[in-house]
Design a protein around this motif. Structure first.
Motif, PDB file in Angstrom:
ATOM      1  N   UNK A   1       0.835  -1.215   0.000  1.00  0.00           N
ATOM      2  CA  UNK A   1       0.000   0.000   0.000  1.00  0.00           C
ATOM      3  C   UNK A   1       0.861   1.253   0.000  1.00  0.00           C
ATOM      4  N   UNK A   2       1.910   1.251   0.817  1.00  0.00           N
ATOM      5  CA  UNK A   2       2.804   2.410   0.862  1.00  0.00           C
ATOM      6  C   UNK A   2       3.519   2.607  -0.470  1.00  0.00           C
ATOM      7  N   UNK A   3       4.026   1.521  -1.046  1.00  0.00           N
ATOM      8  CA  UNK A   3       4.728   1.623  -2.332  1.00  0.00           C
ATOM      9  C   UNK A   3       3.786   2.105  -3.431  1.00  0.00           C
ATOM     10  N   UNK A   4       2.571   1.572  -3.451  1.00  0.00           N
ATOM     11  CA  UNK A   4       1.599   1.962  -4.476  1.00  0.00           C
ATOM     12  C   UNK A   4       1.168   3.414  -4.303  1.00  0.00           C
ATOM     13  N   UNK A   5       0.972   3.838  -3.081  1.00  0.00           N
ATOM     14  CA  UNK A   5       0.607   5.238  -2.827  1.00  0.00           C
ATOM     15  C   UNK A   5       1.742   6.177  -3.213  1.00  0.00           C
ATOM     16  N   UNK A   6       2.972   5.791  -2.894  1.00  0.00           N
ATOM     17  CA  UNK A   6       4.133   6.588  -3.263  1.00  0.00           C
ATOM     18  C   UNK A   6       4.224   6.743  -4.774  1.00  0.00           C
ATOM     19  N   UNK A   7       3.839   5.717  -5.494  1.00  0.00           N
ATOM     20  CA  UNK A   7       3.863   5.743  -6.957  1.00  0.00           C
ATOM     21  C   UNK A   7       2.643   6.442  -7.540  1.00  0.00           C
ATOM     22  N   UNK A   8       1.783   6.972  -6.687  1.00  0.00           N
ATOM     23  CA  UNK A   8       0.619   7.760  -7.098  1.00  0.00           C
ATOM     24  C   UNK A   8      -0.404   6.934  -7.885  1.00  0.00           C
ATOM     25  N   UNK A   9      -0.558   5.670  -7.501  1.00  0.00           N
ATOM     26  CA  UNK A   9      -1.600   4.850  -8.115  1.00  0.00           C
ATOM     27  C   UNK A   9      -2.956   5.306  -7.598  1.00  0.00           C
ATOM     28  N   UNK A  10      -3.987   5.144  -8.420  1.00  0.00           N
ATOM     29  CA  UNK A  10      -5.318   5.536  -7.959  1.00  0.00           C
ATOM     30  C   UNK A  10      -5.808   4.561  -6.886  1.00  0.00           C
ATOM     31  N   UNK A  11      -6.828   4.960  -6.161  1.00  0.00           N
ATOM     32  CA  UNK A  11      -7.326   4.207  -5.018  1.00  0.00           C
ATOM     33  C   UNK A  11      -7.695   2.773  -5.387  1.00  0.00           C
ATOM     34  N   UNK A  12      -8.373   2.595  -6.509  1.00  0.00           N
ATOM     35  CA  UNK A  12      -8.777   1.249  -6.932  1.00  0.00           C
ATOM     36  C   UNK A  12      -7.572   0.365  -7.249  1.00  0.00           C
ATOM     37  N   UNK A  13      -6.553   0.934  -7.876  1.00  0.00           N
ATOM     38  CA  UNK A  13      -5.352   0.161  -8.207  1.00  0.00           C
ATOM     39  C   UNK A  13      -4.625  -0.271  -6.933  1.00  0.00           C
ATOM     40  N   UNK A  14      -4.582   0.608  -5.931  1.00  0.00           N
ATOM     41  CA  UNK A  14      -3.950   0.257  -4.652  1.00  0.00           C
ATOM     42  C   UNK A  14      -4.707  -0.901  -3.999  1.00  0.00           C
ATOM     43  N   UNK A  15      -6.029  -0.821  -3.989  1.00  0.00           N
ATOM     44  CA  UNK A  15      -6.851  -1.886  -3.390  1.00  0.00           C
ATOM     45  C   UNK A  15      -6.667  -3.202  -4.142  1.00  0.00           C
ATOM     46  N   UNK A  16      -6.643  -3.151  -5.475  1.00  0.00           N
ATOM     47  CA  UNK A  16      -6.446  -4.357  -6.276  1.00  0.00           C
ATOM     48  C   UNK A  16      -5.072  -4.970  -6.010  1.00  0.00           C
ATOM     49  N   UNK A  17      -4.054  -4.133  -5.907  1.00  0.00           N
ATOM     50  CA  UNK A  17      -2.699  -4.618  -5.665  1.00  0.00           C
ATOM     51  C   UNK A  17      -2.604  -5.294  -4.293  1.00  0.00           C
ATOM     52  N   UNK A  18      -3.239  -4.717  -3.292  1.00  0.00           N
ATOM     53  CA  UNK A  18      -3.247  -5.323  -1.949  1.00  0.00           C
ATOM     54  C   UNK A  18      -3.939  -6.680  -1.965  1.00  0.00           C
TER      55      UNK A  18
ATOM     56  N   UNK B   1       2.810   0.199 -15.828  1.00  0.00           N
ATOM     57  CA  UNK B   1       2.383  -0.973 -15.063  1.00  0.00           C
ATOM     58  C   UNK B   1       3.144  -1.048 -13.736  1.00  0.00           C
ATOM     59  N   UNK B   2       2.611  -1.865 -12.859  1.00  0.00           N
ATOM     60  CA  UNK B   2       3.308  -2.221 -11.624  1.00  0.00           C
ATOM     61  C   UNK B   2       3.412  -3.740 -11.608  1.00  0.00           C
ATOM     62  N   UNK B   3       4.629  -4.232 -11.432  1.00  0.00           N
ATOM     63  CA  UNK B   3       4.828  -5.670 -11.362  1.00  0.00           C
ATOM     64  C   UNK B   3       5.047  -6.064  -9.910  1.00  0.00           C
ATOM     65  N   UNK B   4       4.387  -7.120  -9.501  1.00  0.00           N
ATOM     66  CA  UNK B   4       4.492  -7.663  -8.152  1.00  0.00           C
ATOM     67  C   UNK B   4       4.956  -9.106  -8.284  1.00  0.00           C
ATOM     68  N   UNK B   5       6.070  -9.456  -7.628  1.00  0.00           N
ATOM     69  CA  UNK B   5       6.593 -10.822  -7.669  1.00  0.00           C
ATOM     70  C   UNK B   5       6.749 -11.321  -6.244  1.00  0.00           C
TER      71      UNK B   5
ATOM     72  N   UNK C   1      -7.853  -9.412 -10.828  1.00  0.00           N
ATOM     73  CA  UNK C   1      -7.187  -8.250 -10.241  1.00  0.00           C
ATOM     74  C   UNK C   1      -6.016  -7.736 -11.072  1.00  0.00           C
ATOM     75  N   UNK C   2      -5.357  -8.622 -11.791  1.00  0.00           N
ATOM     76  CA  UNK C   2      -4.148  -8.244 -12.520  1.00  0.00           C
ATOM     77  C   UNK C   2      -4.306  -8.541 -14.003  1.00  0.00           C
ATOM     78  N   UNK C   3      -3.656  -7.761 -14.824  1.00  0.00           N
ATOM     79  CA  UNK C   3      -3.723  -7.956 -16.261  1.00  0.00           C
ATOM     80  C   UNK C   3      -2.951  -9.168 -16.733  1.00  0.00           C
TER      81      UNK C   3
ATOM     82  N   UNK D   1      -2.024  -2.790 -14.581  1.00  0.00           N
ATOM     83  CA  UNK D   1      -2.023  -1.441 -15.139  1.00  0.00           C
ATOM     84  C   UNK D   1      -2.015  -0.436 -13.996  1.00  0.00           C
ATOM     85  N   UNK D   2      -1.326   0.665 -14.174  1.00  0.00           N
ATOM     86  CA  UNK D   2      -1.343   1.724 -13.168  1.00  0.00           C
ATOM     87  C   UNK D   2      -2.740   2.343 -13.036  1.00  0.00           C
ATOM     88  N   UNK D   3      -3.500   2.274 -14.086  1.00  0.00           N
ATOM     89  CA  UNK D   3      -4.792   2.952 -14.111  1.00  0.00           C
ATOM     90  C   UNK D   3      -5.887   1.916 -14.166  1.00  0.00           C
TER      91      UNK D   3
END
Length: 146
Positions: free
Chosen positions: A39-56, A86-90, A115-117, A140-142
């Motif tokens: 959440x902190x990394x995604x917020x720092x990268x200025x992802x929108x609220x929905x993208x942060x929730x999806x990433x979590x 994009x944001x990649x999570x491994x 949740x992810x493309x 996707x970031x958006x």
């Protein structure tokens, strides 16, 4: 995105200079710190609220599956790598050889695909009865454009 797994089972980004990496015990109690970190990394990268929730949610699903499969006492490795679009999570962890995670057609796979493309699993080095298993998610970031 090129990547390799070292003998220490650490994912190493090879194309981007920006990445957040975290190692935690492969135990359910580690999920809270992972959620906070992503959440902190995604917020720092200025992802929108929905993208942060999806990433979590995606991290939670992937990490839970890998924790269940992990060799007891091992360390879960998480890398969040943002790129311009994009944001990649491994996520990876040593598991007993022959174990699989996120079977095709499973509910977990369906959740991650929603949740992810791009979702794929990977294996790393095998040493004795253990192998590194991982899940890579590209989002996707958006989230509104997906």
């Amino acid at each position: 995105m090129a990547e390799h797994v070292t003998h220490e089972h650490e994912l190493v980004p090879t194309e981007s200079h920006v990445a957040v990496m975290l190692r935690v015990p492969a135990q359910p109690h580690s999920l809270g710190i992972l959620r906070a970190m992503v959440s902190a990394a995604a917020s720092y990268e200025d992802l929108d609220f929905d993208a942060v929730a999806d990433l979590r949610l995606a991290l939670d699903e992937a990490a839970t599956a890998l924790i269940r499969a992990a060799v007891p006492g091992e360390t879960l490795h998480v890398v969040v790598q943002p790129d311009p679009d994009v944001v990649e999570l491994r996520v990876s962890v040593p598991c007993p050889t022959g174990v699989t995670v996120i079977e095709a057609g499973s509910f977990s796979r369906h959740v991650l695909n929603s949740l992810a493309g791009n979702v794929h699993t990977f294996t790393g080095d095998e040493s004795g009865p253990h192998q590194v298993l991982g899940i890579s998610l590209t989002m996707s970031r958006w989230s509104t454009l997906r």
